[in-house]
Scaffold this active site. Structure first.
Site, mmCIF file in Angstrom:
data_model
loop_
_atom_site.group_PDB
_atom_site.id
_atom_site.type_symbol
_atom_site.label_atom_id
_atom_site.label_comp_id
_atom_site.label_asym_id
_atom_site.label_seq_id
_atom_site.Cartn_x
_atom_site.Cartn_y
_atom_site.Cartn_z
ATOM 1 N N PRO A 98 2.578 -2.843 10.120
ATOM 2 C CG PRO A 98 3.922 -2.075 8.401
ATOM 3 C CD PRO A 98 3.584 -3.302 9.163
ATOM 4 C CG ASN A 99 0.911 2.682 9.191
ATOM 5 O OD1 ASN A 99 1.249 3.539 9.998
ATOM 6 N ND2 ASN A 99 1.591 2.439 8.090
ATOM 7 N NE ARG A 154 -5.263 11.612 9.204
ATOM 8 C CZ ARG A 154 -5.711 12.186 10.317
ATOM 9 N NH1 ARG A 154 -6.909 11.912 10.783
ATOM 10 N NH2 ARG A 154 -4.952 13.017 10.995
ATOM 11 C CE1 TYR A 186 -6.694 -0.984 4.757
ATOM 12 C CE2 TYR A 186 -6.231 1.346 5.110
ATOM 13 C CZ TYR A 186 -5.955 0.156 4.480
ATOM 14 O OH TYR A 186 -4.930 0.090 3.566
ATOM 15 C CG ASN A 227 -3.295 -7.328 7.787
ATOM 16 O OD1 ASN A 227 -2.492 -7.052 6.885
ATOM 17 N ND2 ASN A 227 -4.442 -6.685 7.941
ATOM 18 C CB ALA A 264 2.989 -1.451 4.077
ATOM 19 C CD GLU A 276 -1.554 -12.797 2.042
ATOM 20 O OE1 GLU A 276 -1.552 -13.872 1.394
ATOM 21 O OE2 GLU A 276 -1.252 -11.703 1.539
ATOM 22 C CG HIS A 310 -4.439 -8.503 3.035
ATOM 23 N ND1 HIS A 310 -3.372 -7.816 3.553
ATOM 24 C CD2 HIS A 310 -3.934 -9.597 2.419
ATOM 25 C CE1 HIS A 310 -2.263 -8.448 3.239
ATOM 26 N NE2 HIS A 310 -2.573 -9.548 2.554
ATOM 27 N NE ARG A 326 -6.703 -0.441 -0.989
ATOM 28 C CZ ARG A 326 -6.068 -0.222 0.168
ATOM 29 N NH1 ARG A 326 -5.978 -1.202 1.066
ATOM 30 N NH2 ARG A 326 -5.541 0.963 0.420
#
Ligand code: CA2
Length: 145
Positions: free
Chosen positions: A9-10, A17, A22, A73, A76, A97, A99, A106
């Site tokens: 997602p996203n 943004r 990112y 990836n 969330a 995996e 990111h 974070r």
């Protein structure tokens, strides 16, 4: 070798943004980056992105008998999804995996990864380069498939 790249997602909103986290490049830029990397490595690449957990589970299941490696990836869903972990276990395809950001530095909740238990490697904090590193790892270690 056939590699499926799955984004959660996203990720389709990259570059819009949170550019400080990112970067400024878009999802389309990511696809182009991965296509170029795949050509360099001599692998076949396909892509799947969804904002829906079940759709990601379906895409992983559909890769059974088709993909030789998965780069994921889960965004969330990394931090919440037992369903995606179980789908990866079910198809038993070597998976890395990735990111874009360094999730270890974070929020505390981003340090948890459900999929990591199954994945053969995790790359984080290397931007788009992490996807290439993941593809290289799969090629070097599982490339005869
Ligand atoms: O660092 C990564 O690659 C993440 O998987 C990205 C996810 C985040 O939930 C993970 O904790 C770490 C977020 C994907 C993109 O989110 C955006 C947020 C705002 C604007 C554009 C994209």
């Amino acid at each position: 070798m056939k590699i499926l790249i799955v984004n959660g997602p996203n990720i389709n909103m990259l570059g819009i943004r949170e550019k400080n986290i990112y970067g400024t490049e878009t999802y389309e830029d990511l696809l182009k980056f991965c296509e170029d990397a795949a050509e360099e490595l001599g692998v076949e690449v396909s892509f799947f992105q969804s904002n829906h957990e079940g759709a990601i589970v379906d895409a992983i299941q559909a890769a059974y008998g088709k993909a030789d490696g998965i780069v994921i990836n889960p965004a969330a869903y990394t931090h919440t999804s037992v369903a995606i972990l179980d789908a990866l276990k079910a198809v038993s395809i070597p998976t890395v995996e990735v990111h874009i950001s360094d999730v270890s530095k974070r929020d505390d909740f981003r340090r948890i990864s459900y999929v990591r238990e199954y994945c053969v490697k995790t790359v984080m904090g290397k931007g788009f380069g992490g996807y290439k590193e993941a593809m290289e790892f799969l090629t070097e270690n599982y490339g005869t498939r």
